[in-house]
Design a protein around this motif. Structure first.
Motif: not given
Length: 347
Positions: A317-321, A340-344, A330-336
């Motif tokens: 679940r991607i909450r922000d880009v 923070v993920l980086r698309l390279g 960079i994206v953050i995932t909506d989870d407990k």
């Protein structure tokens, strides 16, 4: 557009965040990240994730409520101002969406104060909106939501289901469309919205775009114009959760229609217009986070027209880009246990 499998590298650069919601880069390339529970943290590429910063406001951390977006003042290098949106607790278990400013010094917020509150405060844990955009002429466009109340989105005597336009100190610009309308809230820029958690300004045109959550189906990509009515809840491309039908927007020409409609829903949250060099094919495209679509939706925007051209599946679940200084995404995932993920770079 079809992308070959494995063409994007995905790197986990932080984890164990509690439902992260918003983020923005500091000038020194560290990342500020909010957690819905009320924390603001710093992600440093060397030192990792900080402890929660001091000076953040008390939040209504129930359901969809909590700490939301974070944005730097366009003059941050001079004034060190950081803006936060959050669900502010009120009397008798009510809450409202609020926007405040703090001074970022020594890795904490000082002198935080609220400059805008959505009125009225409402009981319930759903639909707060909360994205912050700065316009080229120095105003703030703040997306709100109808707090799952339906009809008030058509009533301009309240802020529910609206986008508001204010000055950076919270005062009202005198050229807002409803300033001279009796009983209308002077901050309102547009109305008839449902729940908006994606918003960005196209740097090529200055146009303001939102991706708005529909009910059961009917998420919308809308070009927002001053004083316009976007129809909720009188019209929608989706249906009510009980299965009852809602008239389609094209049956009521007095309402603005969407440029893109998503059914099944993508549940949009977070959006940027990409202008980096790492992905030249995405330049001047909108990258929209998807909660139920579990990835990024890529939309080509040309003046006042738009079309979806690609989806990047991320199985989360991607909450922000956000766009990093090096042009990666960079994206953050909506989870407990949010990440923070980086698309390279492309392989």
């Amino acid at each position: 557009m079809q992308r070959e499998e494995g063409a994007i590298t995905i790197e986990v650069i932080a984890e164990e965040l509690e439902h992260p919601w918003g983020m923005t880069f500091l000038p020194d390339e560290r990342l500020l990240v909010t957690e819905r529970s009320g924390n603001l943290r710093i992600l440093d590429s060397v030192e990792g994730l900080s402890q929660p910063l001091q000076g953040t406001p008390e939040v209504f951390a129930r359901g969809q409520g909590g700490l939301f977006d974070v944005a730097l003042d366009p003059d941050f290098n001079e004034n060190k101002k950081v803006y936060l949106t959050f669900a502010e607790p009120g009397k008798d278990s009510t809450a409202t969406t609020a926007l405040g400013i703090g001074i970022f010094e020594n890795d904490r917020l000082n002198d935080f104060k609220v400059i805008f509150r959505m009125e009225p405060a409402i009981k319930g844990p759903n639909h707060f909106g909360g994205r912050i955009s700065f316009t080229p002429d120095g105003h703030i466009l703040l997306t709100l939501a109808e707090r799952f109340q339906f009809d008030p989105a058509q009533d301009n005597s309240n802020h529910l289901g609206t986008i508001v336009r204010i000055n950076k100190d919270g005062s009202v610009p005198q050229d807002n469309p409803f300033v001279k309308e009796e009983n209308a809230k002077n901050e309102i820029w547009s109305y008839g919205h449902r729940n908006i958690e994606s918003a960005a300004i196209d740097p090529k045109t200055g146009n303001f775009w939102i991706a708005e959550m529909g009910p059961m189906g009917g998420d919308e990509f809308n070009l927002v114009k001053a004083g316009k009515n976007y129809g909720w809840p009188l019209v929608s491309w989706g249906d009510n959760y009980d299965g009852s039908e809602i008239p389609d927007p094209d049956t009521r020409l007095e309402f603005e229609n969407a440029k893109i409609v998503w059914t099944p829903t993508i549940s949009p949250s977070g959006m940027i217009f990409y202008d980096g060099k790492m992905y030249p094919e995405w330049q001047n495209h909108a990258l929209i986070g998807g909660l139920t679509s579990s990835g990024i939706v890529v939309v080509k925007v040309n003046e006042e027209n738009a079309e979806e051209v690609e989806r990047i599946p991320l199985v989360a679940r991607i909450r922000d880009v956000e766009q990093a200084p090096d042009g990666s995404v960079i994206v953050i995932t909506d989870d407990k246990n949010g990440k923070v993920l980086r698309l390279g770079k492309l392989k």
